[in-house]
Design an enzyme around this catalytic site. Structure first.
Site, PDB file in Angstrom:
ATOM      1  N   GLU A  14       9.795   0.577  10.672  1.00  0.00           N
ATOM      2  CA  GLU A  14      10.911   1.869  10.575  1.00  0.00           C
ATOM      3  C   GLU A  14      10.015   3.153  10.955  1.00  0.00           C
ATOM      4  OE1 GLU A  14      13.832   1.255   9.848  1.00  0.00           O
ATOM      5  OE2 GLU A  14      13.859  -0.929   9.153  1.00  0.00           O
TER       6      GLU A  14
ATOM      7  N   LYS B  86       0.831  -1.162  -0.110  1.00  0.00           N
ATOM      8  CA  LYS B  86      -0.012   0.037  -0.113  1.00  0.00           C
ATOM      9  C   LYS B  86       0.858   1.072  -0.027  1.00  0.00           C
ATOM     10  CE  LYS B  86      -2.666   3.170   2.928  1.00  0.00           C
ATOM     11  NZ  LYS B  86      -2.000   4.123   2.242  1.00  0.00           N
TER      12      LYS B  86
ATOM     13  N   GLU C 214       9.677  14.993  16.496  1.00  0.00           N
ATOM     14  CA  GLU C 214       9.980  15.080  15.223  1.00  0.00           C
ATOM     15  C   GLU C 214       9.125  15.904  14.244  1.00  0.00           C
ATOM     16  OE1 GLU C 214       8.690  11.435  12.825  1.00  0.00           O
ATOM     17  OE2 GLU C 214      10.610  11.340  11.873  1.00  0.00           O
TER      18      GLU C 214
ATOM     19  N   CYS D 103      12.995  10.568   7.700  1.00  0.00           N
ATOM     20  CA  CYS D 103      13.012  10.066   9.123  1.00  0.00           C
ATOM     21  C   CYS D 103      14.407  10.146   9.890  1.00  0.00           C
ATOM     22  CB  CYS D 103      12.781   8.628   9.240  1.00  0.00           C
ATOM     23  SG  CYS D 103      13.308   7.607   8.046  1.00  0.00           S
TER      24      CYS D 103
HETATM   25  P1  NDP Z   1       1.698   7.817   8.816  1.00  0.00           P
HETATM   26  O1  NDP Z   1       2.485   6.866   9.697  1.00  0.00           O
HETATM   27  O2  NDP Z   1       0.330   8.133   9.216  1.00  0.00           O
HETATM   28  O3  NDP Z   1       1.398   6.897   7.314  1.00  0.00           O
HETATM   29  C1  NDP Z   1       2.624   6.312   6.696  1.00  0.00           C
HETATM   30  C2  NDP Z   1       1.783   5.010   5.910  1.00  0.00           C
HETATM   31  O4  NDP Z   1       1.043   4.237   6.817  1.00  0.00           O
HETATM   32  C3  NDP Z   1       0.871   5.497   4.798  1.00  0.00           C
HETATM   33  O5  NDP Z   1       0.733   4.649   3.896  1.00  0.00           O
HETATM   34  C4  NDP Z   1      -0.370   5.563   5.520  1.00  0.00           C
HETATM   35  O6  NDP Z   1      -1.478   5.569   4.797  1.00  0.00           O
HETATM   36  C5  NDP Z   1      -0.538   4.333   6.569  1.00  0.00           C
HETATM   37  N1  NDP Z   1      -1.197   4.375   7.618  1.00  0.00           N
HETATM   38  C6  NDP Z   1      -1.519   5.203   8.267  1.00  0.00           C
HETATM   39  N2  NDP Z   1      -2.507   4.881   9.389  1.00  0.00           N
HETATM   40  C7  NDP Z   1      -2.278   3.520   9.337  1.00  0.00           C
HETATM   41  C8  NDP Z   1      -3.045   2.506  10.021  1.00  0.00           C
HETATM   42  N3  NDP Z   1      -3.641   2.695  11.236  1.00  0.00           N
HETATM   43  N4  NDP Z   1      -2.974   1.322   9.764  1.00  0.00           N
HETATM   44  C9  NDP Z   1      -2.315   1.048   8.811  1.00  0.00           C
HETATM   45  N5  NDP Z   1      -1.648   2.050   7.967  1.00  0.00           N
HETATM   46  C10 NDP Z   1      -1.726   3.353   8.051  1.00  0.00           C
HETATM   47  O7  NDP Z   1       2.282   9.052   8.404  1.00  0.00           O
HETATM   48  P2  NDP Z   1       1.841  10.395   7.897  1.00  0.00           P
HETATM   49  O8  NDP Z   1       1.804  10.270   6.496  1.00  0.00           O
HETATM   50  O9  NDP Z   1       0.437  10.753   8.403  1.00  0.00           O
HETATM   51  O10 NDP Z   1       2.801  11.361   8.375  1.00  0.00           O
HETATM   52  C11 NDP Z   1       2.411  11.972   9.712  1.00  0.00           C
HETATM   53  C12 NDP Z   1       3.803  11.994  10.631  1.00  0.00           C
HETATM   54  O11 NDP Z   1       4.563  10.663  10.504  1.00  0.00           O
HETATM   55  C13 NDP Z   1       4.832  13.026   9.850  1.00  0.00           C
HETATM   56  O12 NDP Z   1       4.682  14.436   9.962  1.00  0.00           O
HETATM   57  C14 NDP Z   1       6.090  12.400  10.442  1.00  0.00           C
HETATM   58  O13 NDP Z   1       6.567  13.142  11.575  1.00  0.00           O
HETATM   59  C15 NDP Z   1       5.832  11.045  10.524  1.00  0.00           C
HETATM   60  N6  NDP Z   1       6.519  10.225   9.098  1.00  0.00           N
HETATM   61  C16 NDP Z   1       7.744   9.604   9.608  1.00  0.00           C
HETATM   62  C17 NDP Z   1       7.902   8.893   8.403  1.00  0.00           C
HETATM   63  C18 NDP Z   1       9.275   8.099   8.494  1.00  0.00           C
HETATM   64  O14 NDP Z   1       9.829   7.675   7.514  1.00  0.00           O
HETATM   65  N7  NDP Z   1       9.627   7.724   9.718  1.00  0.00           N
HETATM   66  C19 NDP Z   1       7.587   8.758   7.099  1.00  0.00           C
HETATM   67  C20 NDP Z   1       6.345   9.642   7.000  1.00  0.00           C
HETATM   68  C21 NDP Z   1       5.661  10.206   8.130  1.00  0.00           C
HETATM   69  P3  NDP Z   1      -2.173   6.930   3.969  1.00  0.00           P
HETATM   70  O15 NDP Z   1      -1.164   7.620   3.364  1.00  0.00           O
HETATM   71  O16 NDP Z   1      -3.296   6.742   3.317  1.00  0.00           O
HETATM   72  O17 NDP Z   1      -2.600   7.909   5.321  1.00  0.00           O
END
Ligand code: NDP
Length: 821
Positions: A266, A191, A397, A300
């Site tokens: 991660e 996904k 973060e 990240c």
């Molecule tokens: P999320 O953790 O919400 O999203 C990452 C992925 O997980 C996306 O594909 C998202 O889908 C999916 N997802 C979200 N909620 C669920 C769930 N309950 N069950 C299964 N899959 C899920 O990150 P965000 O995009 O909302 O970003 C928010 C914050 O997260 C950022 O501001 C940052 O601080 C952090 N972040 C950290 C990352 C890293 O690499 N460590 C990467 C991205 C974000 P969908 O896109 O459809 O919401």
């Protein structure tokens, strides 16, 4: 502007990359369907989500919004494909991965343009970093597919893997997930993040193009609440691999607890960027640009905390401001742009909110004098000084182009400040003194440490976190183990759902429920009346009360209560302390105090393990009798258990100085040291089978790797473990390395699993106990290793010892050391 003026200002004009090929490809496909079983399928809901170009705020494409019915179809396709893909020879899988890598390169420019359009990141980065790393990842893992049979004998693929990726490196995260999964013979349902699906859909076309068998890779786009959650809870998915926020990672840990699904996470970071006063400050400035303004800081492992030695702080901050003034922000497709757009209005708002909070908390904010484009979602590079370590902006973060800076005086203070975070993903150390840098690197709690460099990645070198940055590694050989399981494990043992309320199997009974035959009854009669010298005692035996063992000392239980220990006939054979929360707290404290154990020599650890074996062998007969007394097994059987325990101690004494790291040679002038390190303080819940061997098999590998442990012995038969502390006391084991707390298993395990100062927990017991441990571990994201109630034959050397245990007792730190003038 004439030439003279250009020389004066050193300004340069735009160098735009053509968007046309990307836009044409999008137009041809939008609205995009789902990619299931190598076919393009319309979403069951008939709904689509919009993908926006963050640099303009305008609609780019419409992408299918899948729901759980689509996820079911994708998982079914992956399951069907797994039957053949998992049996496809490694060489054949290698050819497919090789073909994917080649086709990534053939479409590299289109992929780079699409990524910039969809995510807002500068084309310089997508063209020169993201896409080449994607190709490299598939090439590298083609090699592992080829070598799997010879290099990972005894392992099999996990099955169907659900993969959930974020928006910050859309195609690169896909590669990090799909390449190792396929190499190890798994099939995948992936996904993408809802904001950034386009390059994953182009990748699906590549999958078709190279003729990968249907169902091996499935791409399901849509919302987290529809697709992500359905994947996580799907009963036919054997593993979840997730990259994203710590909060969502935590919810996935809870949702999968007890299900038997393998999990790698991660998560976020707040990585320190440490500058010592002898560092080359001009290089440091360029390092900072790469650390926090690369990908708009939406990384990240971004070096978001600048820690500078006090005497050079002012000079460095001044140089940084000059550099920031010259950074160029704007159209991501302009090759002369340093900073592109933030991925979404929501993310932009969140960055602004945190920056406002920083100002309110008293930090001093600085931004360049120029203004950002008004169209699209842009945020200027931002620097905070006068930041105190406890404030929100120093701890949370921000995931944007925002740097907070603090100062330190000594290397020890730098390490303390660097580790003052709940995360542990990466760190940078800048110093011209390699002795200092290499002394500091192992003390940093982070999965990657870059020396005089930052944000370097390569397929050969594992990437992943400590602490709340998650667990598991991507890349390197260690990353492969996330996608395999031992061959002796049966397929159904990895994906069973256990329900706490319904499950009546429990370890709560003090009296054993094991049955007993007549021979055993006789053996017990004999044990009861014959003393160790073989003669009937003339006096009542002197009472021996095993205590607990905390900080190298025998300790009475805080509760003041004892619990009876029974033999198979229900006769009381002794008492042990009734441990409680306070005993666990004291044990955890003692284990932390003994953390110097990790920094002693491996030779010394080996010597102590041999010494424990030696002292155990002197008391072989006594330990065998104790096993007979507790379990009713025959004396021969019990003696065999003691002998295997001694041999096991020898094994881990042997491994102590042989489970070593490797030196990677990524494509850079330099080397990467991949070092397995102790995880820290570990909780261990021993199984009921094999009272002595269960204890030794779990304690020996953990302490041989430098961990300190709190052990809860078998509830049913704790006396073999408590007898052991006398052996430990006489074997030069430093106090606090092994702590033993007896009592009610469920209560003590819960306290240990909940404890924020415990870094990892091993649990060998019931199905519902495993689920409880996994659920509780989400609090501080501690690593867990549980058996879901499935038996493991500890007498068998394949199941009972070896590298699997050592890997679970360590985490790999990759230290990047570039060299050359
Ligand atoms: P999320 O953790 O919400 O999203 C990452 C992925 O997980 C996306 O594909 C998202 O889908 C999916 N997802 C979200 N909620 C669920 C769930 N309950 N069950 C299964 N899959 C899920 O990150 P965000 O995009 O909302 O970003 C928010 C914050 O997260 C950022 O501001 C940052 O601080 C952090 N972040 C950290 C990352 C890293 O690499 N460590 C990467 C991205 C974000 P969908 O896109 O459809 O919401």
């Amino acid at each position: 502007m004439n030439v003279m003026e250009i020389f004066e200002t050193m300004e340069y004009g735009p160098a735009p990359e053509a968007a046309a090929p990307g836009l044409a490809w999008i137009k041809e496909h939008s609205p995009f369907s789902l990619f299931i079983n190598n076919q393009w399928i319309k979403p069951a809901s008939g709904q689509y989500i919009e993908s926006i170009n963050p640099a303009t705020g305008k609609l780019l494409a419409k992408v299918a919004a899948a729901n759980s019915a689509d996820v079911d179809a994708a998982v079914a396709a992956a399951r069907a494909a797994f039957e053949t893909w998992s049996k496809t020879p490694g060489h054949v899988r290698a050819r497919y991965l090789y073909a994917i890598a080649r086709h990534i390169q053939k479409h590299s420019r289109l992929l780079a343009v699409l990524e910039s359009l969809d995510n807002g990141k500068p084309i310089r980065e997508t063209r020169d970093i993201d896409i080449p790393l994607v190709a490299r990842h598939f090439y590298y893992h083609a090699g592992w597919a080829q070598l799997m049979e010879s290099e990972l004998p005894g392992y099999q693929p996990v099955g169907v893997v659900g993969q959930i990726i974020p928006w910050n490196f859309p195609l690169l995260m896909l590669a990090w997930k799909i390449a190792p999964a396929l190499a190890m013979g798994n099939t995948v349902v992936l996904k993408p993040a809802r904001y950034t699906s386009l390059t994953a859909l182009k990748f699906a076309e590549i999958v078709q193009e190279i003729g990968l068998p249907p169902g091996v890779v499935n791409i399901v786009t849509g919302e987290a609440s529809q697709v992500g959650e359905a994947l996580v809870s799907h009963p036919d998915v054997n593993k979840i691999a997730f990259t994203g926020s710590t909060d969502v990672g935590r919810s996935i840990r809870r949702a999968t607890a007890g299900s038997g699904k393998k999990l790698s996470l991660e998560l976020g970071g707040k990585s320190p960027f440490i500058v010592f006063d002898d560092a080359d400050l001009d290089s440091v400035v360029e390092g900072v640009v790469d650390a926090i303004w690369f990908n708009q800081g939406q990384v990240c492992c971004a070096g978001s905390r600048l820690l500078v030695q006090e005497d050079v702080a002012e000079r460095l901050i001044e140089k940084l401001r000059v550099r920031m003034e010259h950074l160029r922000i704007g159209d991501p497709l302009d090759k002369a742009v340093d900073i592109g757009a933030i991925v979404s209005p929501g993310q932009l708002k969140e960055i602004q909110r945190l920056v406002n909070q920083g100002v309110e908390e008293g930090a001093v904010m600085w931004q360049p004098s120029w203004a950002c484009p008004t169209e699209g979602y842009f945020f200027p590079p931002t620097l905070f000084t006068n930041v105190s370590p406890a404030t929100t902006i120093a701890q949370v973060e921000i995931f944007g182009p925002v740097l907070v800076s603090m100062t330190f005086r000594t290397p020890a203070e730098a390490v303390d400040l660097a580790n003052n975070t709940r995360y542990g993903l990466a760190a940078s150390v800048w110093s011209e003194n390699i002795n200092l840098a290499l002394d500091v690197a192992p003390k940093l709690k982070a999965g990657s440490v870059w020396i005089n460099c930052t944000n370097l990645f390569d397929a050969s070198s594992g990437f992943g976190g400590y602490r709340e940055s998650g667990f598991g590694r991507e890349g390197g050989k260690e990353g492969l183990y996330e996608y395999v399981r031992p061959k002796w494990e049966t397929p159904d043992s990895s994906s069973k759902e256990f329900h706490i309320a319904d499950d009546s199997a429990s370890s709560n009974g003090s009296k054993s429920s094991l049955s007993m035959d007549e021979d055993t009854e006789d053996a017990l009669q004999e044990e009861a009346f014959v003393s160790s010298n073989g003669h009937a005692p003339a006096f009542p035996v002197i009472d021996r009360t095993p205590k607990m063992f905390i900080g190298g000392k025998q300790a009475r239980p805080d509760s003041g209560y004892s619990r009876d220990v029974y033999d198979l006939r229900g006769h009381v054979i002794g008492q042990v302390g009734e441990g409680n929360r306070k005993d666990i707290r004291n044990a955890v404290e003692a284990a932390h105090k003994a953390s110097g154990w990790a920094f002693g020599t491996t030779h010394n650890r080996a010597q102590i393990l041999y010494y424990i074996a030696e002292n155990l062998s002197v008391r072989e007969d006594e330990f065998a009798h104790r096993i007979v007394q507790q379990t009713g097994r025959s004396y021969e059987d019990a003696t065999a258990e003691v002998q295997v325990s001694i041999s096991r101690l020898f094994s881990y004494a042997a491994w102590a100085d042989k489970f070593e790291g490797v030196v990677h040679r990524p494509p850079l002038r330099g080397a990467v040291l991949a070092m397995p390190e102790a995880i820290g303080v570990m909780g261990i819940a021993c199984p009921d089978e094999y009272p002595l061997l269960g204890f030794i098999s779990l304690v020996a590998p953990t302490i041989s790797m430098g961990n300190t442990v709190i052990v809860i012995p078998s509830q049913q038969s704790p006396l073999s473990a408590t007898d052991c502390y006398q052996v430990l006391e006489t074997s030069d084991l430093p106090g606090g390395v092994v702590n033993i707390v007896t009592g009610d298993h469920d209560t003590l395990n819960q306290v240990l699993a909940d404890h924020d100062d415990v870094d990892s927990m091993w649990y060998f017991g019931t199905a519902e106990g495993s689920k409880r441990v996994e659920l509780a571990s989400a609090g501080n994201m501690k690593r867990t290793w549980v058996n879901y109630g499935h038996p493991r034959d500890l007498m068998d050397s394949v199941q009972g010892e070896g590298e699997e245990f050592l890997r679970e007792a360590t985490q790999v730190k990759n230290i990047w050391i570039p060299y050359g003038e």
